[in-house]
Design an enzyme around this catalytic site. Structure first.
Site, short mmCIF file in Angstrom:
data_model
loop_
_atom_site.label_atom_id
_atom_site.label_comp_id
_atom_site.label_asym_id
_atom_site.label_seq_id
_atom_site.Cartn_x
_atom_site.Cartn_y
_atom_site.Cartn_z
N ASP A 1 0.84 -1.20 0.00
CA ASP A 1 0.00 0.00 0.00
C ASP A 1 0.88 1.25 0.00
OD1 ASP A 1 -2.13 -1.71 0.25
OD2 ASP A 1 -2.28 -1.46 2.43
N1 URA Z 1 -1.13 -5.95 3.93
C1 URA Z 1 -1.66 -4.70 3.92
O1 URA Z 1 -2.72 -4.47 4.49
N2 URA Z 1 -0.99 -3.73 3.27
C2 URA Z 1 0.19 -3.94 2.64
O2 URA Z 1 0.77 -3.00 2.07
C3 URA Z 1 0.74 -5.23 2.66
C4 URA Z 1 0.05 -6.22 3.31
#
Ligand code: URA
Length: 231
Positions: free
Chosen positions: A106
């Site tokens: 993310d």
């Molecule tokens: N899980 C998440 O919620 N976000 C990420 O960036 C990676 C794994």
């Protein structure tokens, strides 16, 4: 490999642009000007590539593997919407090469992100069948105790899913810091797992992907890594 093809594979430009650079004595390989498009280059023997007097990063061919310590506020996408792309952290010529991230982080997640032009490797590392371990350091909104770890290891039901998903490992190192290992890569998986367990993610950092960690790279730094593709 022909010099012209080599330059194109490095993302230096179109066939016409590369031809022009060669014809105009702009290309030096290992310090030697090469001005014949038919000159051949042994990719493994190229230590330096200079275009118009400027050193450019030499990309290993045919396949390359990059370890990036992803900073926050970068999107794992070639077409970002709200933040710059992680690919903008690489030199311009590399961005012309078809490279993909191995899974996504993310925008607000930091840490280990692999990037490659090797589709088979990418598939192997992301396919749920191969159960590659991903370890995250999760900063929690609410102080937690071992019950949270047990809940996550026993499995939680994610919103909009009909099967539970369990952590491969979960250890609290401090009341607000959880070391969580998962082997799948579902959309927002960590945040959704923590929410399903009644807490909330304040910060997320991927410390390990398979056998790779950030290897002392500063946030935003990257390097080429060797990968055993015979596994
Ligand atoms: N899980 C998440 O919620 N976000 C990420 O960036 C990676 C794994």
């Amino acid at each position: 490999m022909q010099l012209l093809k080599y330059l194109q594979a490095q993302g230096i430009g179109s066939r016409k642009q590369c031809q022009w650079l060669i014809d105009n004595d702009c290309v030096a390989v290992n310090g030697i000007i090469c001005n014949q498009a038919k000159d051949t280059v042994q990719p493994d023997n190229v230590q330096s590539l200079t275009i118009d007097g400027e050193d450019v990063v030499v990309v290993p061919l045919p396949y390359f593997y990059i370890l990036l310590n992803k900073p926050s506020d970068y999107e794992t996408s070639h077409k970002p919407r709200d933040y710059p792309s992680v690919f903008s952290l690489f030199p311009d010529h590399m961005r012309q090469i078809n490279m993909q991230a191995v899974g996504r982080l993310d925008a607000d997640t930091t840490g280990v992100l692999l990037i490659t032009n090797d589709g088979q490797f990418n598939h192997r590392m992301t396919s749920p069948k191969h159960k590659v371990a991903k370890r995250y350091r999760v900063t929690l909104k609410h102080a937690a105790d071992n019950q949270l770890c047990e809940t996550l290891k026993n499995g939680v039901l994610l919103h909009d899913e009909n099967e539970t998903v369990a952590a491969a490992d979960a250890v609290l190192s401090e009341p607000h810091i959880l070391e969580l290992t998962i082997t799948e890569g579902k959309y927002h998986q960590v945040k959704r797992m923590i929410a399903a367990a009644g807490n909330r993610v304040e910060q997320l950092h991927r410390s390990h992907f398979g056998t790779w960690d950030t290897q002392n790279l500063q946030s935003g730094e990257w390097k080429f890594i060797d990968v055993d593709t015979t596994e």
